[in-house]
Design a protein around this motif. Structure first.
Motif, PDB file in Angstrom:
ATOM      1  N   VAL A 106      32.259  81.628 104.851  1.00 24.14           N
ATOM      2  CA  VAL A 106      33.481  81.897 104.087  1.00 24.14           C
ATOM      3  C   VAL A 106      34.554  80.874 104.444  1.00 24.14           C
ATOM      4  O   VAL A 106      35.225  80.324 103.556  1.00 24.14           O
ATOM      5  CB  VAL A 106      33.985  83.336 104.327  1.00 24.14           C
ATOM      6  N   GLU A 107      34.717  80.604 105.722  1.00 23.96           N
ATOM      7  CA  GLU A 107      35.739  79.640 106.155  1.00 23.96           C
ATOM      8  C   GLU A 107      35.464  78.239 105.612  1.00 23.96           C
ATOM      9  O   GLU A 107      36.378  77.561 105.135  1.00 23.96           O
ATOM     10  CB  GLU A 107      35.829  79.636 107.681  1.00 23.96           C
ATOM     11  N   VAL A 108      34.219  77.828 105.643  1.00 24.66           N
ATOM     12  CA  VAL A 108      33.859  76.506 105.122  1.00 24.66           C
ATOM     13  C   VAL A 108      34.049  76.474 103.603  1.00 24.66           C
ATOM     14  O   VAL A 108      34.590  75.497 103.059  1.00 24.66           O
ATOM     15  CB  VAL A 108      32.412  76.131 105.515  1.00 24.66           C
ATOM     16  N   PHE A 109      33.650  77.525 102.915  1.00 30.22           N
ATOM     17  CA  PHE A 109      33.808  77.575 101.464  1.00 30.22           C
ATOM     18  C   PHE A 109      35.278  77.506 101.063  1.00 30.22           C
ATOM     19  O   PHE A 109      35.661  76.726 100.184  1.00 30.22           O
ATOM     20  CB  PHE A 109      33.161  78.839 100.879  1.00 30.22           C
ATOM     21  N   VAL A 110      36.119  78.329 101.692  1.00 26.05           N
ATOM     22  CA  VAL A 110      37.543  78.338 101.335  1.00 26.05           C
ATOM     23  C   VAL A 110      38.194  77.015 101.721  1.00 26.05           C
ATOM     24  O   VAL A 110      39.031  76.495 100.973  1.00 26.05           O
ATOM     25  CB  VAL A 110      38.279  79.553 101.940  1.00 26.05           C
ATOM     26  N   THR A 111      37.796  76.430 102.850  1.00 25.21           N
ATOM     27  CA  THR A 111      38.315  75.114 103.226  1.00 25.21           C
ATOM     28  C   THR A 111      37.987  74.092 102.136  1.00 25.21           C
ATOM     29  O   THR A 111      38.865  73.335 101.690  1.00 25.21           O
ATOM     30  CB  THR A 111      37.722  74.653 104.576  1.00 25.21           C
ATOM     31  N   ALA A 112      36.743  74.070 101.708  1.00 27.44           N
ATOM     32  CA  ALA A 112      36.324  73.129 100.665  1.00 27.44           C
ATOM     33  C   ALA A 112      37.069  73.403  99.352  1.00 27.44           C
ATOM     34  O   ALA A 112      37.498  72.461  98.672  1.00 27.44           O
ATOM     35  CB  ALA A 112      34.818  73.211 100.445  1.00 27.44           C
TER      36      ALA A 112
END
Length: 125
Positions: A106-112
């Protein structure tokens, strides 16, 4: 940034805002969803203060980015979330914490998403 992308970017901001408010008014349930018990003493103050600030600041920064049309506002929460993912990985490698695959994803997705949205905002000047 087009209207559909704005709506997609606002969704995590609303989730962050909701979690931040829940941490402030009903911390035991909110923190339980994050996999941590509500601590006692100074630990409780740190949990509520730090995590409430983390989520509400993230929400505010995302909303500022969307509504002002200034990409700079989206980079700060992207950095915050990206580093959270990195530090979770470090917790696994360096401190024997379980690998938090779902949270990291989730953190990587929202960062991207935030970096992509920032790239779609026309720079001023």
């Amino acid at each position: 940034m087009n209207k559909v992308l704005k709506i997609i970017v606002i969704l995590p901001a609303l989730l962050f805002l909701a979690m931040g408010v829940r941490i402030l008014v009903a911390p035991e349930g909110a923190l339980g969803e994050l996999g941590m018990p509500l601590l006692d003493g100074l630990g409780r103050s740190t949990q509520i203060g730090d995590l409430g600030a983390f989520f509400i600041t993230g929400a505010i920064l995302i909303l500022l980015g969307v509504f002002t049309g200034k990409r700079e506002w989206l980079y700060a929460p992207a950095l915050l979330l990206g580093l959270t993912a990195v530090f979770r990985l470090w917790a696994t490698v360096g401190h024997d914490a379980p690998l938090a695959v779902q949270q990291i994803a989730v953190e990587v997705f929202v960062t991207a998403l935030l970096v992509f949205a920032a790239s779609r905002i026309k720079s001023a000047g």
